[in-house]
Design a protein around this motif. Structure first.
Motif, PDB file in Angstrom:
ATOM      1  N   ALA A 168      35.650  34.587  41.336  1.00 50.62           N
ATOM      2  CA  ALA A 168      35.555  33.265  41.174  1.00 50.62           C
ATOM      3  C   ALA A 168      36.556  32.609  40.624  1.00 50.62           C
ATOM      4  CB  ALA A 168      34.373  32.724  40.047  1.00 50.62           C
ATOM      5  N   PHE A 169      37.171  31.597  41.383  1.00 47.72           N
ATOM      6  CA  PHE A 169      38.463  30.934  41.134  1.00 47.72           C
ATOM      7  C   PHE A 169      38.177  29.712  40.284  1.00 47.72           C
ATOM      8  CE2 PHE A 169      39.154  33.128  45.170  1.00 47.72           C
ATOM      9  CZ  PHE A 169      40.567  33.628  44.882  1.00 47.72           C
TER      10      PHE A 169
ATOM     11  N   ALA B 115      36.812  36.258  37.176  1.00 44.49           N
ATOM     12  CA  ALA B 115      37.302  34.943  37.274  1.00 44.49           C
ATOM     13  C   ALA B 115      38.946  35.086  37.362  1.00 44.49           C
ATOM     14  CB  ALA B 115      37.154  34.221  35.585  1.00 44.49           C
ATOM     15  N   ILE B 116      39.444  34.220  38.354  1.00 46.55           N
ATOM     16  CA  ILE B 116      40.720  34.116  38.531  1.00 46.55           C
ATOM     17  C   ILE B 116      41.330  32.778  37.990  1.00 46.55           C
ATOM     18  CG2 ILE B 116      42.402  34.247  40.266  1.00 46.55           C
ATOM     19  CD1 ILE B 116      39.350  35.249  41.406  1.00 46.55           C
ATOM     20  N   GLY B 117      42.094  32.873  37.062  1.00 46.69           N
ATOM     21  CA  GLY B 117      42.566  31.590  36.448  1.00 46.69           C
ATOM     22  C   GLY B 117      43.180  31.906  35.247  1.00 46.69           C
TER      23      GLY B 117
ATOM     24  N   GLN C  36      38.921  39.319  34.255  1.00 48.59           N
ATOM     25  CA  GLN C  36      39.837  38.415  34.741  1.00 48.59           C
ATOM     26  C   GLN C  36      40.951  38.683  35.272  1.00 48.59           C
ATOM     27  OE1 GLN C  36      41.791  36.346  31.340  1.00 48.59           O
ATOM     28  NE2 GLN C  36      42.698  34.702  32.518  1.00 48.59           N
ATOM     29  N   LEU C  37      41.345  37.979  36.286  1.00 47.52           N
ATOM     30  CA  LEU C  37      42.687  38.259  37.143  1.00 47.52           C
ATOM     31  C   LEU C  37      43.571  37.047  36.467  1.00 47.52           C
ATOM     32  CD1 LEU C  37      42.030  39.375  40.469  1.00 47.52           C
ATOM     33  CD2 LEU C  37      42.554  40.625  38.633  1.00 47.52           C
ATOM     34  N   PRO C  38      44.321  37.242  35.460  1.00 50.68           N
ATOM     35  CA  PRO C  38      45.154  36.007  34.764  1.00 50.68           C
ATOM     36  C   PRO C  38      46.219  35.263  35.857  1.00 50.68           C
ATOM     37  CG  PRO C  38      45.923  38.238  34.136  1.00 50.68           C
ATOM     38  CD  PRO C  38      44.961  38.531  34.916  1.00 50.68           C
TER      39      PRO C  38
ATOM     40  N   LEU D  16      47.764  35.361  44.443  1.00 54.41           N
ATOM     41  CA  LEU D  16      48.557  36.460  44.339  1.00 54.41           C
ATOM     42  C   LEU D  16      48.012  37.627  43.729  1.00 54.41           C
ATOM     43  CD1 LEU D  16      51.747  34.780  43.145  1.00 54.41           C
ATOM     44  CD2 LEU D  16      51.161  35.290  45.398  1.00 54.41           C
ATOM     45  N   PRO D  17      47.245  37.672  42.766  1.00 49.95           N
ATOM     46  CA  PRO D  17      46.617  38.853  42.193  1.00 49.95           C
ATOM     47  C   PRO D  17      45.399  39.452  43.090  1.00 49.95           C
ATOM     48  CG  PRO D  17      45.906  37.149  40.846  1.00 49.95           C
ATOM     49  CD  PRO D  17      47.004  36.483  41.774  1.00 49.95           C
TER      50      PRO D  17
END
Length: 343
Positions: free
Chosen positions: A257-258, A284-286, A296-298, A313-314
């Protein structure tokens, strides 16, 4: 693929160099002077997601109706729509798809202002359009597109903001864009995505979702999962996910989820709450670990217009690591070629 991914900060920086930025500004000036009434994008595959991003930018920033063309209407069914008041933008990494070139040719014949955005400035598509922009990403080694995608995003961002300002970007916009290469480098330096891949090695399917500017990121993520891991991945806008597909989400269906820090990201909060009710495994990407997400992908906090250049990118790193964990070769997915020709 790893090399292509790693080169993205350099590619973004290259598009800010005076020669490239100046060429985009000149195209933006011509478009601003011609004052098109609406904008039609035509693209395929990964470039289609860049075009979708351009469509959001066009409607939000320029206040012009925008949409994506259906090439088969022209190439298969022989339609000849009246595009005399349109700007028609063909987006293609290779510039080698015959159907995209044909749409641009027909549009130009009908009186449209036509533009090619491509990584191949000598391609047939670039020669067919009245105007062209070179995204200057250099040779891309892997079949799965990575750096050419973010280059297309950045070129479209510079173009549309340039049109909004009559050609040249204002100083504050230039300063903001100048930070993106370093932010991209910082994002790629984080190892969370690679570490997370093992968690989803045995996933049978995945869902990706986002709203507004992030919806193209969701679409591109799903495509990359399918290309490199042969993993069925369904992409939905956050709103569409609630209109039925939510029923298939469950603990063994991971969701990417972006969730940015602008209006689109705020609109995703309710979506995550509903996913949490179903105990979905949400990443969560954000910039923030939001309620309802389990990982989370920071990504650095930036203006929501810029976020698609960083948030993908991640996911690219995750996709590559996941493909390797599943025993696949992400550089050369089965059955695929770098240039796909369709009519």
């Amino acid at each position: 693929m790893a090399t292509d991914i790693a080169e993205q900060p350099q590619v973004l920086a290259g598009l800010l160099e005076p020669a490239n930025a100046g060429a985009i500004a000149q195209v933006a000036k011509v478009i601003a002077q011609r004052q098109p009434k609406h904008v039609v994008f035509v693209a395929r595959g990964t470039s289609d997601h860049a075009a979708l991003y351009g469509s959001y930018l066009t409607e939000i920033r320029l206040g012009l109706p925008a949409g994506l063309a259906s090439p088969s209407a022209i190439t298969v069914f022989g339609a000849r729509p009246d595009l005399s008041h349109a700007l028609v933008i063909g987006v293609s990494q290779s510039g080698g798809s015959p159907d995209l070139t044909e749409v641009v040719r027909v549009a130009r014949e009908s009186g449209a202002l036509t533009l090619a955005v491509t990584n191949a400035p000598d391609s047939v598509l670039a020669q067919t359009a009245e105007l062209s922009i070179d995204v200057a990403a250099g040779h891309e080694r892997a079949v799965a597109a990575t750096k050419t995608y973010t280059a297309e995003l950045f070129a479209l961002l510079q173009l549309i903001e340039g049109v909004r300002n009559g050609g040249a970007l204002p100083a504050d916009e230039q300063a903001a864009l100048a930070t993106l290469p370093e932010l991209a480098e910082r994002t790629l330096a984080d190892t969370t995505a690679t570490e997370l891949a093992a968690r989803y090695r045995f996933a049978a399917r995945m869902v990706t979702t986002g709203r507004g500017y992030a919806y193209p990121s969701a679409r591109e993520s799903a495509l990359k999962l399918m290309e490199t891991s042969y993993l069925p991945a369904l992409a939905f806008s956050g709103a569409d996910l609630l209109h039925g597909p939510l029923a298939m989400t469950q603990p063994d269906v991971p969701v990417l989820a972006f969730v940015g820090n602008g209006p689109g990201g705020q609109a995703m909060r309710d979506v995550l709450a509903r996913l949490d009710e179903r105990s979905a495994d949400v990443v969560a990407i954000g910039p923030d670990l939001v309620a309802g997400a389990h990982a989370q992908l920071p990504v650095p906090a930036v203006d929501e217009r810029y976020a698609p250049l960083l948030e993908i990118l991640p996911v690219q790193q995750l996709v590559m690591a996941l493909a390797l964990a599943r025993g696949n070769d992400p550089d050369a997915p089965r059955g695929l070629k770098k240039v796909t020709t369709t009519l």
